[in-house]
Scaffold this active site. Structure first.
Site, PDB file in Angstrom:
ATOM      1  N   ASP A  67       6.768  11.800  17.276  1.00  0.00           N
ATOM      2  CA  ASP A  67       5.394  12.203  16.950  1.00  0.00           C
ATOM      3  C   ASP A  67       4.512  12.289  18.197  1.00  0.00           C
ATOM      4  O   ASP A  67       4.891  11.821  19.278  1.00  0.00           O
ATOM      5  CB  ASP A  67       4.776  11.241  15.923  1.00  0.00           C
ATOM      6  CG  ASP A  67       5.032   9.768  16.246  1.00  0.00           C
ATOM      7  OD1 ASP A  67       5.421   9.469  17.392  1.00  0.00           O
ATOM      8  OD2 ASP A  67       4.842   8.919  15.359  1.00  0.00           O
ATOM      9  N   ASP A 136       1.934  -0.181   7.372  1.00  0.00           N
ATOM     10  CA  ASP A 136       1.918   0.378   6.017  1.00  0.00           C
ATOM     11  C   ASP A 136       3.266   1.006   5.642  1.00  0.00           C
ATOM     12  O   ASP A 136       3.370   1.724   4.650  1.00  0.00           O
ATOM     13  CB  ASP A 136       0.782   1.404   5.866  1.00  0.00           C
ATOM     14  CG  ASP A 136       0.927   2.588   6.825  1.00  0.00           C
ATOM     15  OD1 ASP A 136       1.926   2.632   7.584  1.00  0.00           O
ATOM     16  OD2 ASP A 136       0.047   3.472   6.824  1.00  0.00           O
ATOM     17  N   HIS A 138       5.008   3.137   7.557  1.00  0.00           N
ATOM     18  CA  HIS A 138       5.288   4.477   8.087  1.00  0.00           C
ATOM     19  C   HIS A 138       6.408   4.453   9.121  1.00  0.00           C
ATOM     20  O   HIS A 138       6.586   3.483   9.851  1.00  0.00           O
ATOM     21  CB  HIS A 138       4.026   5.186   8.615  1.00  0.00           C
ATOM     22  CG  HIS A 138       3.412   4.635   9.852  1.00  0.00           C
ATOM     23  ND1 HIS A 138       2.046   4.459   9.982  1.00  0.00           N
ATOM     24  CD2 HIS A 138       3.932   4.254  11.045  1.00  0.00           C
ATOM     25  CE1 HIS A 138       1.774   4.004  11.191  1.00  0.00           C
ATOM     26  NE2 HIS A 138       2.898   3.866  11.852  1.00  0.00           N
ATOM     27  N   GLU A 143       2.731   8.644   6.734  1.00  0.00           N
ATOM     28  CA  GLU A 143       1.899   7.675   6.034  1.00  0.00           C
ATOM     29  C   GLU A 143       2.269   7.652   4.550  1.00  0.00           C
ATOM     30  O   GLU A 143       2.994   8.531   4.070  1.00  0.00           O
ATOM     31  CB  GLU A 143       0.421   8.064   6.222  1.00  0.00           C
ATOM     32  CG  GLU A 143      -0.047   8.084   7.684  1.00  0.00           C
ATOM     33  CD  GLU A 143      -0.254   6.684   8.266  1.00  0.00           C
ATOM     34  OE1 GLU A 143       0.501   5.759   7.927  1.00  0.00           O
ATOM     35  OE2 GLU A 143      -1.182   6.518   9.089  1.00  0.00           O
TER      36      GLU A 143
END
Ligand code: GLP
Length: 265
Positions: A67, A136, A138, A143
């Site tokens: 990313d 979370d 990811h 997400e």
């Protein structure tokens, strides 16, 4: 999925670096998928040391990062290109032209995402994908509610990710709120995957990801579908796992791990 518990974060990172080194020695043209974040810094330190002391050769290796933030130029210290150059690429003998990250500065982001997928395919796919996990759940920047078959795309980050990762930026508000990330489906296409998780703050999400149900609410849970996924964790991250005894027994007895049990760092 196979899960290995190591005594501490340093030893866990060493094991991951050693698995990468083994794969690279077996296949010098390895296509390596790379991740960023604090957890990976230890892995890259070990790889740099292995290059320096053990002549680990990266000259034919190609890398694709998961990313990149949208709107940060490569010379911005918050960008993942800067991170990778600083922690790894500048210290090993890799050809910088063979190191790829999504183009977060592209005027046409959709075209940049399509191009990234095409390039991965052109290189024959990712042989070994390294992953961390966000608080979370990811992987990359997928997400919650990211489709389990999603491909590389631009994605809005959650307020919690912005709060956690924002501490790595000098000024509040400097962190972009969008990123380009490989999709969950892109990640699952890698031939093999290693997920590294350390620290007590990741204990809950790790247990959900590996022992909970597969759900788009926890992108990392999709790794349960992958036939070649190894998860390396430290004792702090492991505290909420139900099957700890089994994982320890596998590491202690399976021949695959023999060379990694008592080696010196
Ligand atoms: C970022 C990256 C993820 C990484 C995560 C965890 O959000 N996009 O790929 O896994 O950070 O980072 P850390 O290791 O700092 O907890």
């Amino acid at each position: 999925m196979e899960l290995v518990i190591q005594p501490d974060a340093e030893r866990a990172a060493w094991l991951v670096a050693s698995l990468i080194a083994k794969a690279l020695r077996e296949k010098p043209h390895l296509v390596l998928g790379l991740a960023t974040g604090r957890t990976m810094e230890r892995v890259y330190n070990h790889l740099v040391r292995m290059h320096r002391d053990d002549k680990l050769d990266f000259s034919l290796c190609r890398t694709f990062n998961l990313d990149e933030y949208i709107g940060l130029p490569p010379d911005n210290p918050g960008s993942y290109r800067y991170y990778m150059d600083h922690h790894l690429f500048n210290h090993i003998n890799i050809d910088h032209r063979n190191t790829f990250l999504p183009d977060g500065m592209a005027t046409d982001l959709k075209a940049a995402c399509r191009h990234y997928e095409e390039m991965i395919l052109e290189f024959g796919g990712v042989d070994l994908q390294l992953l961390g996990i966000g608080s979370d759940g990811h992987i990359g920047f997928n997400e919650p509610l990211s489709a389990l078959r999603s491909r590389t795309r631009d994605k809005a980050l959650t307020p919690s990710t912005i709060a956690v990762n924002g501490t790595l930026f000098n000024k509040p508000g400097e962190m972009p709120t969008r990123a380009i990330t490989m999709g969950v489906g892109t990640i699952l296409d890698a031939h093999a995957i290693i997920l590294l998780v350390s620290g007590s703050t990741k204990a809950d999400i790790l247990a959900k990801a590996v022992e909970g149900p597969i759900t788009s609410m926890v992108s990392a849970s999709a790794l349960q579908l992958h036939p070649q996924c190894r998860v390396v964790v430290d004792e702090h991250a492991a505290v909420k796992l139900q099957a700890q005894e089994y994982y320890r027994w596998i590491f202690a007895t399976e021949p695959e791990w023999a060379g990694f049990r008592s080696d010196k760092q």
